[in-house]
Design an enzyme around this catalytic site. Structure first.
Site, PDB file in Angstrom:
ATOM      1  N   GLY A  11       3.818 -26.677 -25.790  1.00  0.00           N
ATOM      2  CA  GLY A  11       3.290 -25.317 -25.770  1.00  0.00           C
ATOM      3  C   GLY A  11       3.842 -24.400 -24.691  1.00  0.00           C
TER       4      GLY A  11
ATOM      5  N   ARG B  14       3.230 -19.945 -38.040  1.00  0.00           N
ATOM      6  CA  ARG B  14       3.029 -21.202 -38.784  1.00  0.00           C
ATOM      7  C   ARG B  14       3.050 -20.984 -40.291  1.00  0.00           C
ATOM      8  NH1 ARG B  14      -1.541 -23.527 -34.714  1.00  0.00           N
ATOM      9  NH2 ARG B  14      -0.093 -24.652 -33.378  1.00  0.00           N
TER      10      ARG B  14
ATOM     11  N   GLY C 202       1.311 -31.787 -29.176  1.00  0.00           N
ATOM     12  CA  GLY C 202       0.894 -33.184 -29.007  1.00  0.00           C
ATOM     13  C   GLY C 202       1.747 -34.153 -29.803  1.00  0.00           C
TER      14      GLY C 202
ATOM     15  N   LYS D 283       0.406 -31.798 -14.514  1.00  0.00           N
ATOM     16  CA  LYS D 283      -0.046 -33.128 -14.084  1.00  0.00           C
ATOM     17  C   LYS D 283       0.905 -34.267 -14.429  1.00  0.00           C
ATOM     18  CE  LYS D 283      -5.017 -32.454 -14.626  1.00  0.00           C
ATOM     19  NZ  LYS D 283      -6.006 -32.824 -15.646  1.00  0.00           N
TER      20      LYS D 283
HETATM   21  P1  AMP Z   1       1.172 -28.606 -18.817  1.00  0.00           P
HETATM   22  O1  AMP Z   1       0.139 -28.115 -19.800  1.00  0.00           O
HETATM   23  O2  AMP Z   1       0.827 -29.896 -18.172  1.00  0.00           O
HETATM   24  O3  AMP Z   1       2.569 -28.565 -19.380  1.00  0.00           O
HETATM   25  O4  AMP Z   1       1.125 -27.584 -17.608  1.00  0.00           O
HETATM   26  C1  AMP Z   1       1.431 -26.238 -17.748  1.00  0.00           C
HETATM   27  C2  AMP Z   1       0.759 -25.509 -16.644  1.00  0.00           C
HETATM   28  O5  AMP Z   1       1.195 -26.005 -15.404  1.00  0.00           O
HETATM   29  C3  AMP Z   1       1.083 -24.021 -16.640  1.00  0.00           C
HETATM   30  O6  AMP Z   1      -0.088 -23.299 -16.924  1.00  0.00           O
HETATM   31  C4  AMP Z   1       1.568 -23.752 -15.225  1.00  0.00           C
HETATM   32  O7  AMP Z   1       1.014 -22.592 -14.650  1.00  0.00           O
HETATM   33  C5  AMP Z   1       1.076 -24.980 -14.457  1.00  0.00           C
HETATM   34  N1  AMP Z   1       1.901 -25.239 -13.280  1.00  0.00           N
HETATM   35  C6  AMP Z   1       3.229 -25.338 -13.228  1.00  0.00           C
HETATM   36  N2  AMP Z   1       3.654 -25.531 -11.949  1.00  0.00           N
HETATM   37  C7  AMP Z   1       2.552 -25.553 -11.176  1.00  0.00           C
HETATM   38  C8  AMP Z   1       2.335 -25.710  -9.778  1.00  0.00           C
HETATM   39  N3  AMP Z   1       3.358 -25.886  -8.934  1.00  0.00           N
HETATM   40  N4  AMP Z   1       1.064 -25.680  -9.336  1.00  0.00           N
HETATM   41  C9  AMP Z   1       0.047 -25.493 -10.181  1.00  0.00           C
HETATM   42  N5  AMP Z   1       0.179 -25.352 -11.517  1.00  0.00           N
HETATM   43  C10 AMP Z   1       1.422 -25.379 -12.016  1.00  0.00           C
END
Ligand code: AMP
Length: 398
Positions: free
Chosen positions: A356, A35, A379, A200
């Site tokens: 990220g 950064r 974000g 999610k």
């Molecule tokens: P996000 O912060 O919502 O972009 O989610 C990223 C996180 O989602 C990472 O730490 C991944 O390990 C997790 N992730 C990706 N695919 C899966 C899955 N099939 N089941 C559980 N966690 C997951």
């Protein structure tokens, strides 16, 4: 040419909002200076023109008053290394008599780093009086902190009103971020494919809804895919599922159909009997995930289908991993998608990677220089693609 590049800063004091929120170890050593390095071209251009620079940044999450561990003075030695031959001064407060005197005495070619803005709770509250005091320290306002552009804080948005239109502008980094995001969202060459992954659905609803209006293809991977699969009536075993989002998932699927957006869900998975690197794994079709097994990566058939669409695309946006890429066993899907994006870019597509975890993944696979643009904004980038007007952008443009 941008307003910043065209501006001549000779004899002007430029107040530059940077994002120096870098990670430190317990001995105050910087463990990743990305950064800080990203802000150097903006600083150099102002100094080269014969202007001086007053740097403002937040650092960590202090509770509204000074805290040793969140002092920006720890960054001073490294900032001097990044600006060899330049006099770099420090003010122990970002407003008040010391800051005012040091700003007043600042000569062309010199840099003044102000103490952490968040030592004053007025910063995050977007207090106008505080913003006015900051603004009074310089002649021009340059916002180069895209990572905080979604916050209506004093230094990121509110202080812009105290400068005339030709005295407020984005710096080089912010300008690159905004123009790359803008290019993807509003003037993308078709076919435009958005690839979304991560844990999610609930975090990505607004971005999916907005992209349904813009993209030709939406590829879904990662944990969030299983909520969609369950909504379609499939058996997903112990895979991640947001039960309260099933109706919404169906709603998104039917909107995609109505709007002629190809909505691609994985057809197979690498399933595991536990959430662990030493789990037993197998590859199954996504309508055959048994109880006791969970999908932790997309399978080979999904990789094939997703790759084909990616290779046919002219614009690609990627946010979120296809599986639990932090564990080697569940990395293949994310890696294959990163490679397909790199290949499509080599063939002439424009690709933007942001958020990220996808940035961490693309760095881990050493492919960051094989895509068109890697965004620094987490974000802020998500909110941009949700179609929201970011306060930091609005304040400069309005
Ligand atoms: P996000 O912060 O919502 O972009 O989610 C990223 C996180 O989602 C990472 O730490 C991944 O390990 C997790 N992730 C990706 N695919 C899966 C899955 N099939 N089941 C559980 N966690 C997951």
């Amino acid at each position: 040419m941008s307003k910043f590049s065209e501006h001549n800063f000779k004899n002007e004091k430029a107040l530059v909002r940077v994002d120096f929120n870098v990670p430190l170890d317990e001995n105050y050593n910087i463990t990743d200076d990305t950064r800080m390095r990203a802000a150097i071209p903006t600083i150099k251009k102002i100094l080269d023109d014969g202007g001086s620079v007053i740097l403002m940044s937040h650092f960590g999450r202090p509770k509204g008053g000074p805290e040793e561990k969140f002092s920006l003075k720890h960054l001073l030695p490294h900032l001097k290394e990044l600006l060899p031959g330049v006099t770099v001064l420090f003010s122990n407060d970002c407003i008040g008599p010391e800051a005012e005197q040091k700003a007043k005495d600042l000569k062309p070619g010199e840099v003044l780093l102000l103490e952490n803005l968040r030592f004053h709770k007025e910063e995050e509250k977007g207090n106008e009086e505080f913003a006015k005091k900051l603004a009074s320290l310089g002649d021009v306002y340059v916002n180069d902190a895209f990572g905080t552009a979604h916050r209506a804080h004093a230094s990121t948005a509110v202080m812009a009103q105290f400068f005339l239109e030709d005295k407020r502008m984005f710096g080089l980094l912010m300008n690159a971020e905004v123009s790359n995001a803008e290019k993807v969202l509003n003037s993308s060459e078709k076919p435009f494919t958005a690839i979304l992954g991560g844990a999610k659905v609930s975090d990505k609803i607004e971005i999916i809804e907005n992209l349904l209006k813009k993209a030709n293809n939406i590829i879904i991977g990662g944990g969030m895919a299983y909520t969609f699969l369950k909504a379609q009536g499939k058996e997903i075993g112990n895979s991640l599922c947001e039960e309260d989002k099933l109706d919404l998932a169906n709603d998104i699927l039917s909107k995609a159909k109505q709007q002629n957006v190809q909505f691609l869900l994985p057809v197979d998975s690498v399933v595991a009997d536990k959430f662990s690197e030493d789990a037993d794994t197998k590859i199954v079709n996504n309508d055959q995930i048994e109880k006791g097994w969970m999908g932790l990566d997309i399978g080979p058939e999904s990789i094939k289908i997703f790759t084909k669409t990616i290779m046919e695309s002219k614009t690609i946006l990627w946010n979120g991993p296809m599986g639990v890429f932090e564990m080697k066993k569940f990395q293949a899907g994310t890696k294959a998608i990163a490679e397909a994006i790199a290949k499509a870019t080599e063939n002439g597509a424009y690709s933007l990677v942001g958020g990220g975890d996808s940035v961490a993944a693309i760095n881990e696979f050493n492919l960051a220089d094989k895509v068109s643009y890697v965004s620094t904004g987490g974000g802020a980038l998500l909110e941009y693609f949700e179609g929201k007007e970011l306060p930091g952008i609005k304040a400069i443009n309005s």
